[in-house]
Design a protein around this motif. Structure first.
Motif, PDB file in Angstrom:
ATOM      1  N   ASP A  38       0.820  -1.139  -0.012  1.00  0.00           N
ATOM      2  CA  ASP A  38       0.032  -0.066   0.104  1.00  0.00           C
ATOM      3  C   ASP A  38       0.752   1.104  -0.035  1.00  0.00           C
ATOM      4  OD1 ASP A  38      -2.484  -1.411  -0.048  1.00  0.00           O
ATOM      5  OD2 ASP A  38      -2.850  -1.189   2.261  1.00  0.00           O
ATOM      6  N   ASP A  42       1.370   4.255  -2.853  1.00  0.00           N
ATOM      7  CA  ASP A  42       1.322   5.671  -2.766  1.00  0.00           C
ATOM      8  C   ASP A  42       2.361   6.489  -3.084  1.00  0.00           C
ATOM      9  OD1 ASP A  42      -0.896   5.013  -1.276  1.00  0.00           O
ATOM     10  OD2 ASP A  42      -0.080   5.161   0.716  1.00  0.00           O
ATOM     11  N   ALA A  45       2.712   6.466  -6.949  1.00  0.00           N
ATOM     12  CA  ALA A  45       1.619   7.576  -7.600  1.00  0.00           C
ATOM     13  C   ALA A  45       2.299   8.799  -7.986  1.00  0.00           C
ATOM     14  CB  ALA A  45       0.446   7.992  -6.604  1.00  0.00           C
ATOM     15  N   GLU A  59      -7.955  -7.276  -5.716  1.00  0.00           N
ATOM     16  CA  GLU A  59      -8.961  -5.927  -6.000  1.00  0.00           C
ATOM     17  C   GLU A  59      -8.613  -4.796  -4.939  1.00  0.00           C
ATOM     18  OE1 GLU A  59     -11.016  -5.916  -8.152  1.00  0.00           O
ATOM     19  OE2 GLU A  59     -10.725  -8.268  -8.615  1.00  0.00           O
ATOM     20  N   ARG A  60      -8.001  -5.000  -3.702  1.00  0.00           N
ATOM     21  CA  ARG A  60      -7.713  -3.842  -2.636  1.00  0.00           C
ATOM     22  C   ARG A  60      -6.472  -3.002  -3.474  1.00  0.00           C
ATOM     23  NH1 ARG A  60      -4.512  -5.205   2.953  1.00  0.00           N
ATOM     24  NH2 ARG A  60      -3.176  -3.567   2.968  1.00  0.00           N
ATOM     25  N   SER A  61      -5.547  -3.624  -4.011  1.00  0.00           N
ATOM     26  CA  SER A  61      -4.235  -3.044  -4.602  1.00  0.00           C
ATOM     27  C   SER A  61      -4.871  -2.310  -5.983  1.00  0.00           C
ATOM     28  CB  SER A  61      -3.026  -3.765  -4.896  1.00  0.00           C
ATOM     29  OG  SER A  61      -2.574  -4.185  -3.803  1.00  0.00           O
ATOM     30  N   GLN A  63      -7.916  -1.218  -6.514  1.00  0.00           N
ATOM     31  CA  GLN A  63      -8.568   0.128  -6.264  1.00  0.00           C
ATOM     32  C   GLN A  63      -7.643   1.169  -5.398  1.00  0.00           C
ATOM     33  OE1 GLN A  63     -11.539  -1.457  -3.363  1.00  0.00           O
ATOM     34  NE2 GLN A  63     -12.330  -2.711  -4.771  1.00  0.00           N
ATOM     35  N   ARG A  64      -6.710   0.743  -5.165  1.00  0.00           N
ATOM     36  CA  ARG A  64      -5.766   1.791  -4.590  1.00  0.00           C
ATOM     37  C   ARG A  64      -5.048   2.541  -5.808  1.00  0.00           C
ATOM     38  NH1 ARG A  64      -4.118   2.215   1.042  1.00  0.00           N
ATOM     39  NH2 ARG A  64      -2.415   3.739   1.408  1.00  0.00           N
ATOM     40  N   ALA A  66      -5.989   2.700  -8.977  1.00  0.00           N
ATOM     41  CA  ALA A  66      -6.988   3.434  -9.660  1.00  0.00           C
ATOM     42  C   ALA A  66      -7.114   4.803  -8.726  1.00  0.00           C
ATOM     43  CB  ALA A  66      -8.106   2.745 -10.033  1.00  0.00           C
ATOM     44  N   GLY A  67      -7.440   4.845  -7.747  1.00  0.00           N
ATOM     45  CA  GLY A  67      -7.951   5.855  -6.709  1.00  0.00           C
ATOM     46  C   GLY A  67      -6.688   7.063  -6.733  1.00  0.00           C
ATOM     47  N   LEU A  68      -5.660   6.725  -7.291  1.00  0.00           N
ATOM     48  CA  LEU A  68      -4.398   7.417  -7.162  1.00  0.00           C
ATOM     49  C   LEU A  68      -4.041   7.755  -8.523  1.00  0.00           C
ATOM     50  CD1 LEU A  68      -2.148   6.008  -4.386  1.00  0.00           C
ATOM     51  CD2 LEU A  68      -3.478   8.112  -4.403  1.00  0.00           C
ATOM     52  N   GLY A  69      -5.058   7.506  -9.643  1.00  0.00           N
ATOM     53  CA  GLY A  69      -4.861   7.827 -11.072  1.00  0.00           C
ATOM     54  C   GLY A  69      -3.830   6.981 -11.586  1.00  0.00           C
TER      55      GLY A  69
END
Length: 224
Positions: A38, A42, A45, A59-61, A63-64, A66-69
């Motif tokens: 995780d 970060d 990104a 799926e957890r990774s 989503q993280r 994608a959430g950071l573009g």
């Protein structure tokens, strides 16, 4: 004295610096799962303009990322990757690992197999002389849970069903304690050949290429 989280931050940042020479406009970066992964995501990104996309082991990774573009590709769309970066629950001097404490062992092993290099990132508490103190996760087909558990007992293990947990693939996990492994690759082969086992959490047959280990004295690089 640095906290464990500070050590993880240290190695996550170092991992991004380590993989920078492998980045490029068409590059896909393989990304693992877990608390250290995780933190790697970060930091990664900040360099998302230097590579094309990522392939995630959970799926957890995904989503993280994608959430950071960071674009995320299905592994079926990926021909190859220069690096796969992930943590470990245990790692020895031969860079063999136990993984799967977060339950993503099958996808981790698959994504890692597509990459040219496996970069393991961990803090010094994960380095051991022999693998096995951390229970070895087995992803198991549901109908085979009891059969696999019985087989593990004949091998000298103590299997426990991970209560209330189902993998991204829809399967339960047996955590098998009681081993101190001199030959982790042999045990991986034995466990993988038990009918009903999807994947075992030993990464010994195909170990890491390099390990970046955060210590109180600074970053340590392990190679075989």
């Amino acid at each position: 004295m640095l906290s464990q989280n500070e050590l993880k931050q240290q190695v996550a940042k170092a991992a991004v610096e380590y993989i920078q020479p492998f980045l490029g406009s068409g590059v896909v970066v393989g990304v693992g799962t877990g608390s250290t992964a995780d933190l790697f995501i970060d930091h990664l990104a900040g360099f998302k303009d230097q590579f094309m996309a990522a392939a995630a082991s959970s799926e957890r990774s995904a989503q993280r990322l994608a959430g950071l573009g960071i674009p995320v590709l299905d592994l079926n769309e990926v021909q190859g990757m220069p690096v796969y970066v992930d943590g470990a629950d245990e790692i020895n001097a031969r860079l063999q690992m136990i993984k799967g404490g977060g339950g993503a062992l099958t996808r981790e092993k698959i994504v890692a197999s597509v990459a040219e290099r496996f970069i393991c990132i961990a803090d010094e508490s994960k380095v051991v002389e022999r693998l096995g103190k951390f229970a070895i996760p087995l992803e198991v087909i549901p109908m085979a849970v009891n059969a696999v558990a019985r087989k593990m007992r004949t091998l000298g293990g103590d299997p426990v069903l991970r209560e209330g947990f189902i993998t991204d693939n829809g399967n339960p996990i047996l955590d098998v304690a009681g081993f101190s492994l001199d030959d982790a690759a042999q045990m991986e082969a034995i466990m993988n050949n038990v009918p009903g086992v999807v994947t075992c959490g030993l990464f010994a047959i195909a170990p890491a290429s390099v390990a970046l280990i955060a210590t109180q004295q600074g970053l340590r690089t392990m190679k075989v």
